[in-house]
Scaffold this active site. Structure first.
Site, PDB file in Angstrom:
ATOM      1  N   TYR A  98     -12.110  62.664  94.674  1.00 26.95           N
ATOM      2  CA  TYR A  98     -13.323  61.840  94.534  1.00 26.95           C
ATOM      3  C   TYR A  98     -14.212  62.367  93.410  1.00 26.95           C
ATOM      4  O   TYR A  98     -14.717  61.599  92.577  1.00 26.95           O
ATOM      5  CB  TYR A  98     -14.056  61.870  95.873  1.00 26.95           C
ATOM      6  CG  TYR A  98     -15.334  61.089  95.959  1.00 26.95           C
ATOM      7  CD1 TYR A  98     -15.343  59.700  95.960  1.00 26.95           C
ATOM      8  CD2 TYR A  98     -16.556  61.751  96.091  1.00 26.95           C
ATOM      9  CE1 TYR A  98     -16.528  58.992  96.082  1.00 26.95           C
ATOM     10  CE2 TYR A  98     -17.744  61.059  96.218  1.00 26.95           C
ATOM     11  CZ  TYR A  98     -17.722  59.673  96.216  1.00 26.95           C
ATOM     12  OH  TYR A  98     -18.899  58.976  96.334  1.00 26.95           O
ATOM     13  N   LYS A 130     -15.311  60.440  89.984  1.00 21.93           N
ATOM     14  CA  LYS A 130     -16.729  60.177  89.735  1.00 21.93           C
ATOM     15  C   LYS A 130     -17.219  60.841  88.443  1.00 21.93           C
ATOM     16  O   LYS A 130     -18.076  60.284  87.744  1.00 21.93           O
ATOM     17  CB  LYS A 130     -17.558  60.656  90.926  1.00 21.93           C
ATOM     18  CG  LYS A 130     -17.371  59.815  92.182  1.00 21.93           C
ATOM     19  CD  LYS A 130     -17.620  58.334  91.929  1.00 21.93           C
ATOM     20  CE  LYS A 130     -17.765  57.532  93.204  1.00 21.93           C
ATOM     21  NZ  LYS A 130     -17.940  56.080  92.929  1.00 21.93           N
TER      22      LYS A 130
END
Length: 302
Positions: free
Chosen positions: A163, A167
């Site tokens: 993640y 991001k």
């Protein structure tokens, strides 16, 4: 001046629940026509997909919206999502890349499949949707694009390497697109939100959930998507009514010149990492020019 989006068309991905739903409702309440995208199917207790339910909310409040069930991780479906906005409403002015999900694992337990699945939606999905919208926005000389990063990508978080990598990649995408979009009236900014949503409910206590209303984050999206905003390349961190700008910074550093060795770097480590007087750069070229100026100044003083 009240911010309005009359005659503007917005696509919001991952808008069937959570932050995306709040973004879609906020833009629609200010007059935008919305394509509500969500890949999720119907949930227990309702036979309809969540995107359809959000469309019903918008219409019940007097707004205009249609639903879309495309997967943004598929380039063809991302393209069809944007084309639906253009065919239905004649244009696309706003793209809010919000779609995402979590598959948290410590890195020791992470599989390539876990990594790819998260990157495909968060990073690749945002890129595919932006690619599909870019030409339309360039032709009309207007566009507002919001990407969604996270404090996990900006600062790191345990168990979220997939993640966080996705991001952080979105910040790099923004930094490149702000260079390319400006002359076409396309502004690209990034949101780092925290809110009480189905994706975060397991890690928030009740007091935090009460304070972290997604609608407070949607206010930042509304501003970034508006004509009043004239800046590109900004990262806004926002949660619970708190809003701040985040920027990548460079320390003043030191000039070692021909004496640059591993040992010299080690001996000067504290100075190199001293951020007193730090600055940001508008582009890679700006940093290069700064370095060249430092080198030229050192030659003149030698």
């Amino acid at each position: 001046m009240t911010i309005r989006f009359d005659d503007r068309v917005a696509v919001v991905t991952g808008a069937g629940s959570g932050l995306g739903r709040s973004h879609a409702l906020a833009l629609a309440a200010r007059g935008a026509k919305i394509v509500v995208n969500d890949f999720a199917g119907s949930r227990a207790g309702d036979a309809r997909p969540p995107a359809d339910l959000v469309v019903e909310e918008i219409r019940a409040a007097g707004g205009v919206a249609v639903s879309n069930g495309s997967s943004v991780a598929d380039p063809g479906q991302a393209r069809a999502l944007v084309e639906q906005a253009v065919s239905q409403f004649g244009r696309i002015d706003i793209l809010v890349n919000n779609a995402g999900f979590l598959r948290d694992r410590t890195f020791a337990k992470l599989t390539p499949e876990d990594f790819d699945a998260v990157v495909d939606v968060h990073l690749n999905g945002a890129a595919y949707c932006t690619m599909a919208a870019w030409g339309h926005m360039r032709d009309q000389n207007y566009g507002r694009i919001v990407l969604t990063t996270s404090n996990s990508g900006l600062f790191g978080n345990f168990g979220q390497s997939n993640y966080a990598a996705a991001k952080a990649g979105l910040v790099g995408l923004m930094n490149a697109l702000k260079q390319e979009g400006g002359k076409y009236g396309i502004l690209v900014n990034t949101l780092a939100p925290m809110a009480a949503t189905p994706m975060t409910e397991a890690v928030m206590d009740e007091a935090t959930k009460a304070a972290f209303d997604p609608a407070l984050v949607a206010a930042a999206v509304a501003y970034l998507c508006s004509e009043r905003n004239t800046e590109s390349g900004r990262i806004l961190s926002t949660a619970g009514g708190y809003v701040s700008a985040v920027q990548m910074m460079s320390s003043p550093g030191i000039l070692l010149g021909a004496a640059t060795t591993a040992e010299a770097i080690g001996e000067n480590w504290a100075k190199i990492c001293d951020f007193d007087g730090a600055r940001g750069f508008a582009s890679a070229g700006d940093e290069m020019r700064h370095i060249l100026e430092r080198l030229a100044a050192a030659k003149l003083s030698a």
